[in-house]
Design an enzyme around this catalytic site. Structure first.
Site, PDB file in Angstrom:
ATOM      1  N   ASP A  31      -2.084   1.779   1.792  1.00 21.07           N
ATOM      2  CA  ASP A  31      -0.716   1.367   1.522  1.00 21.07           C
ATOM      3  C   ASP A  31       0.047   2.201   0.510  1.00 21.07           C
ATOM      4  O   ASP A  31       1.137   2.694   0.785  1.00 21.07           O
ATOM      5  CB  ASP A  31      -0.707  -0.092   1.054  1.00 21.07           C
ATOM      6  N   GLU A  88     -13.859  -5.383  -2.288  1.00 20.46           N
ATOM      7  CA  GLU A  88     -12.908  -4.690  -1.419  1.00 20.46           C
ATOM      8  C   GLU A  88     -12.958  -3.180  -1.672  1.00 20.46           C
ATOM      9  O   GLU A  88     -12.968  -2.373  -0.743  1.00 20.46           O
ATOM     10  CB  GLU A  88     -11.509  -5.238  -1.689  1.00 20.46           C
TER      11      GLU A  88
END
Length: 417
Positions: free
Chosen positions: A165, A388
């Site tokens: 992102d 993550e």
């Protein structure tokens, strides 16, 4: 509990009955490239469940062939995630609410690996005949409607489409975008993760504005005035790998694989235009050359017969990415001016990209480096409770924990001998 059992527990805990959420808290719906990585791991737990994971995702495919990056669950509160279904205003002909943008095409590779995990079960369920035409439609959409530069490469039109992102590779292009006012939306990601680890409010405002513009033009690639349009090396490398997988699927179905191999060759040649100074760089179709060195530029290591592989491997081992000397593979040049060791894709190391680099190293016969990377993935997955992503220097966990694709790639690498 063994690492295998722990990984299986994460995947079972995040299973919804037909798909797997990346994270119960941070990402409570089905994400496109997450599901592909999840299927790659699930095939070791239950090949049938891996097939269902991919079939579920393909059930949200649009009529133009695109696979949206989010398939929203009606069982989740509409405001649990932003941007949610009310923002995107996108519903398939089958009534599935989705986002309007896409993510990297790992799906055909995942489908082929899933088939190989239990060919008898795959044939019994008719898995490949069902998914093959949908995957062909997906690749056709990418190679036609998203060849915005006319050079044979796919363009992304939003940073989220890269899956990376807030990568520094997008900074210059994003700077052209006037952000949506902060009081016009409410972020949900910072409710579940440290704001210092997430994209800034300024960047998020720009993401929202780009998505709103695409939405307001009915997600039409021909008429939307894209301020952000870049040819991303990782996205195109994954399309190449998946075209090779489609060739394998076609052969398994007694179909001609030639057009898939031709597409892979054409894409590989076009990708070569993005190579400079030992690394692949994104090409900004609306602005100046992208100089930032990111993990996206290393992922072409997975491309079979890549002409630039030796130079790329030298870069991976060098000071910029420190392969074998830091944890996993950092998402951004360790020596770069925008490096932040804790903020999302601006430095931290991710497990899914490490899996891709491991696959590339194995294909290249670089077994020592591949084994070292595999060992690091497994050690960190266990010590961080399947984080993550991690700090590349000390391996400390960042973002969400019990993260599905981290468990999935760990489960897959545990099967490597």
């Amino acid at each position: 509990m063994s690492l295998r059992q722990a990984a299986e527990k994460v995947l079972l805990g995040n299973w919804t009955g037909h798909s797997t959420v990346p994270s119960r808290s941070l990402y409570p719906h089905q994400w496109s490239w997450d599901s592909a990585f999840i299927a790659i791991g699930l095939r070791h737990l239950s090949p049938r469940r891996a097939q269902v994971e991919l079939e579920s995702l393909l059930g949200s495919q649009w009529s133009d062939g695109r696979i949206p990056h989010i398939s929203f669950s009606p069982a989740v509160a509409r405001d649990a995630y932003f941007p949610g279904p009310d923002f995107w205003q996108a519903t398939t002909t089958g009534g599935v609410e989705t986002s309007g943008i896409i993510q990297p095409p790992v799906h055909a590779l995942a489908a082929w690996l899933t088939h190989q995990a239990d060919e008898q079960e795959s044939v019994r369920r008719g898995f490949l005949p069902r998914v093959y035409p949908k995957l062909v439609a997906w690749h056709t959409y990418l190679r036609t409607r998203r060849d915005l530069g006319g050079r044979g490469l796919v363009a992304i039109v939003h940073p989220w489409e890269s899956g990376m992102d807030n990568s520094p590779a997008w900074d210059a292009a994003l700077a052209r975008v006037t952000p949506a006012p902060l009081d016009s939306f409410t972020r949900r990601d910072t409710d579940h993760a440290s704001p210092g680890d997430r994209p800034t409010d300024l960047d998020y405002g720009r993401y929202v504005q780009l998505a709103a513009t695409y939405r307001d033009h009915a997600y039409d690639d021909a008429t939307t005035p894209f301020q952000f349009a870049l040819e991303d090396p990782a996205f195109n490398a994954l399309l190449i790998a998946s075209e090779h997988a489609l060739a394998d699927i076609a052969e398994a179905l007694d179909l001609d694989p030639a057009h898939h191999l031709k597409a892979a060759d054409e894409l590989t040649a076009a990708l070569g235009e993005l190579f400079a100074d030992g690394l692949f760089h994104a090409r900004d179709l609306r602005g100046t050359p992208v100089t930032a060195g990111t993990i996206s530029g290393l992922i072409p290591l997975i491309v079979p017969g890549l002409p630039q592989a030796a130079e790329l491997l030298t870069t991976a081992r060098g000071d910029r990415f420190g392969l074998g000397r830091v944890h996993l593979v950092p998402s951004y040049d360790l020596t770069g001016p925008a490096f932040e060791r804790g903020r999302y894709w601006r430095g931290p190391s991710w497990f899914n990209t490490a899996w891709l680099i491991h696959r590339g190293l194995t294909t290249l016969g670089e077994q020592q480096h591949a084994d070292q990377l595999r060992d690091d993935v497994l050690k960190l997955a266990e010590s961080t409770d399947f984080a993550e992503y991690v700090d590349p220097y000390d391996g400390s966990p960042r973002g969400a924990q019990t993260f599905s694709w981290t468990a999935a790639v760990a489960l897959d690498l545990l099967s490597c001998t």
